[in-house]
Design an enzyme around this catalytic site. Structure first.
Site, PDB file in Angstrom:
ATOM      1  N   ARG A  50       0.834  -1.207   0.000  1.00  0.00           N
ATOM      2  CA  ARG A  50       0.000   0.000   0.000  1.00  0.00           C
ATOM      3  C   ARG A  50       0.872   1.262   0.000  1.00  0.00           C
ATOM      4  O   ARG A  50       0.568   2.252  -0.671  1.00  0.00           O
ATOM      5  CB  ARG A  50      -0.949  -0.012   1.212  1.00  0.00           C
ATOM      6  N   LYS A 149      -2.800   6.832   0.884  1.00  0.00           N
ATOM      7  CA  LYS A 149      -2.735   7.180   2.306  1.00  0.00           C
ATOM      8  C   LYS A 149      -1.788   8.371   2.463  1.00  0.00           C
ATOM      9  O   LYS A 149      -0.617   8.226   2.807  1.00  0.00           O
ATOM     10  CB  LYS A 149      -2.275   5.963   3.115  1.00  0.00           C
ATOM     11  N   GLU A 182     -16.473   5.825   5.516  1.00  0.00           N
ATOM     12  CA  GLU A 182     -15.694   5.197   6.592  1.00  0.00           C
ATOM     13  C   GLU A 182     -15.681   6.131   7.792  1.00  0.00           C
ATOM     14  O   GLU A 182     -16.308   7.187   7.761  1.00  0.00           O
ATOM     15  CB  GLU A 182     -14.276   4.904   6.108  1.00  0.00           C
TER      16      GLU A 182
HETATM   17  N1  PMP Z   1      -9.563   4.609   6.899  1.00  0.00           N
HETATM   18  C1  PMP Z   1      -8.691   5.635   7.097  1.00  0.00           C
HETATM   19  C2  PMP Z   1      -9.045   6.986   6.604  1.00  0.00           C
HETATM   20  C3  PMP Z   1      -7.492   5.388   7.780  1.00  0.00           C
HETATM   21  O1  PMP Z   1      -6.627   6.394   7.980  1.00  0.00           O
HETATM   22  C4  PMP Z   1      -7.202   4.087   8.239  1.00  0.00           C
HETATM   23  C5  PMP Z   1      -5.899   3.785   8.925  1.00  0.00           C
HETATM   24  N2  PMP Z   1      -5.726   4.470  10.118  1.00  0.00           N
HETATM   25  C6  PMP Z   1      -8.146   3.069   8.028  1.00  0.00           C
HETATM   26  C7  PMP Z   1      -9.310   3.374   7.325  1.00  0.00           C
HETATM   27  C8  PMP Z   1      -7.909   1.668   8.506  1.00  0.00           C
HETATM   28  O2  PMP Z   1      -6.857   1.088   7.762  1.00  0.00           O
HETATM   29  P1  PMP Z   1      -5.944  -0.065   8.366  1.00  0.00           P
HETATM   30  O3  PMP Z   1      -6.847  -1.163   8.766  1.00  0.00           O
HETATM   31  O4  PMP Z   1      -5.045  -0.419   7.244  1.00  0.00           O
HETATM   32  O5  PMP Z   1      -5.230   0.523   9.543  1.00  0.00           O
END
Ligand code: PMP
Length: 291
Positions: A50, A149, A182
């Site tokens: 990622r 990200k 989300e």
């Molecule tokens: N959505 C956002 C906007 C995030 O920043 C994150 C990570 N902190 C997630 C979802 C969750 O991702 P992960 O399970 O890879 O930590």
């Protein structure tokens, strides 16, 4: 704590970046948040993938290969010495003259910090948390693809502030069409009639690694799951709801915009997935209480 900066492990006092760094000046950069469980880096390949995908999307040429980065992270974990922790991996466009042009920056800044993690209180997992819908929307993919990200979290931070002003710790963020995307730093799932649902990638989400893990665990647990479009109505009328993220793991959500979800307590399928997740990351047997 252990800090790696531009190819070297450095003491905390030496772990400094320039005020001309475009990561600081313009949010021009990317990051990952990774967990260390029992001395092992959780889903490292997925995080590295990622990270490199994010870098590619913003035309940031990382100064290391995925293999070299993984080796540095492993060395960092050895130096850190503890079994449990959190890794913050960051790459910025690097220091350069003022002005947005990334060509002003000669070399990217790459660093990671391995430190202890401050976890949510146990009560949140036992009782669930209330959330509210934020008025700050998730950025549309035609502005900045949410799968990248990036260091631009200001709209998520504003949503977090709204949550806190409403007496909650988390907020649900909608996309431009008003569909559920989300939470501010976590993905969201609901359960209705025994079926697990989570917003599809095209709804404008970060494709969370914990989200993917939960979908895999659901398949193992024979819980039907789908990625779909969800509205606030779907959240309000769900039997269960939870959010997922590397830091939070799986947190039950029991109230959304004042509507009680299901019985008002963490749901049965949520409980099963929490147990399965604990089993996976901590090597505990995934005892299935429901069967
Ligand atoms: N959505 C956002 C906007 C995030 O920043 C994150 C990570 N902190 C997630 C979802 C969750 O991702 P992960 O399970 O890879 O930590």
């Amino acid at each position: 704590m252990t800090v790696y900066l531009n190819g070297q492990f450095v003491a905390r006092e030496a772990a400094v970046v320039s005020v001309y760094d475009h990561g600081l000046l313009y949010g021009d950069g990317i990051f990952e948040g990774i967990r260390l469980y029992s001395g092992k880096i959780f889903r490292l390949d997925e995080h590295i993938r990622r990270f490199f995908d994010s870098a590619k999307a913003i035309l940031l040429e990382l100064p290391v290969s995925p293999k070299t980065l993984a080796e540095a992270l492993h060395e960092g974990v050895t130096r850190y010495g503890k079994d449990e922790g959190y890794i913050r991996l960051v790459a910025t466009r690097g220091p350069g003259d003022l002005g947005l042009d990334p060509d002003k920056c000669s070399a990217p800044t790459l660093f990671f910090i391995i430190d202890t993690i401050s976890l949510y209180p146990e009560k949140f997992y036992r009782e669930g948390i209330p959330v509210v819908t934020a008025s700050s929307r998730r950025l549309p993919a035609d502005g900045l693809d949410p799968r990248v990200k990036t260091l631009n979290y200001l709209n998520n931070i504003m949503a977090k502030v709204e949550a806190k002003q409403a007496g909650c710790i988390e907020a649900v963020m909608l996309n431009q069409r008003g569909e559920v995307a989300e939470c501010t730093a976590d993905n969201i799932f609901i359960v209705r009639d025994g079926v697990l649902s989570t917003p599809a990638p095209h709804c404008g989400i970060l494709q969370g690694i914990t989200r993917q893990t939960v979908l895999e665990l659901a398949a193992e647990e024979r819980i039907p799951a789908r990625e779909s479009i969800l509205t606030r109505f779907d959240l309000y009328t769900a039997d269960e709801c939870f959010m997922t993220g590397s830091g939070a793991e799986i947190v039950p959500v029991t109230r959304i915009d004042g509507r009680i979800i299901g019985s008002g307590n963490p749901g049965e399928i949520t409980g099963r997935l929490i147990l399965a997740f604990k089993g996976l990351v901590r090597g505990l047997p995934a005892v299935n209480v429901a069967r």
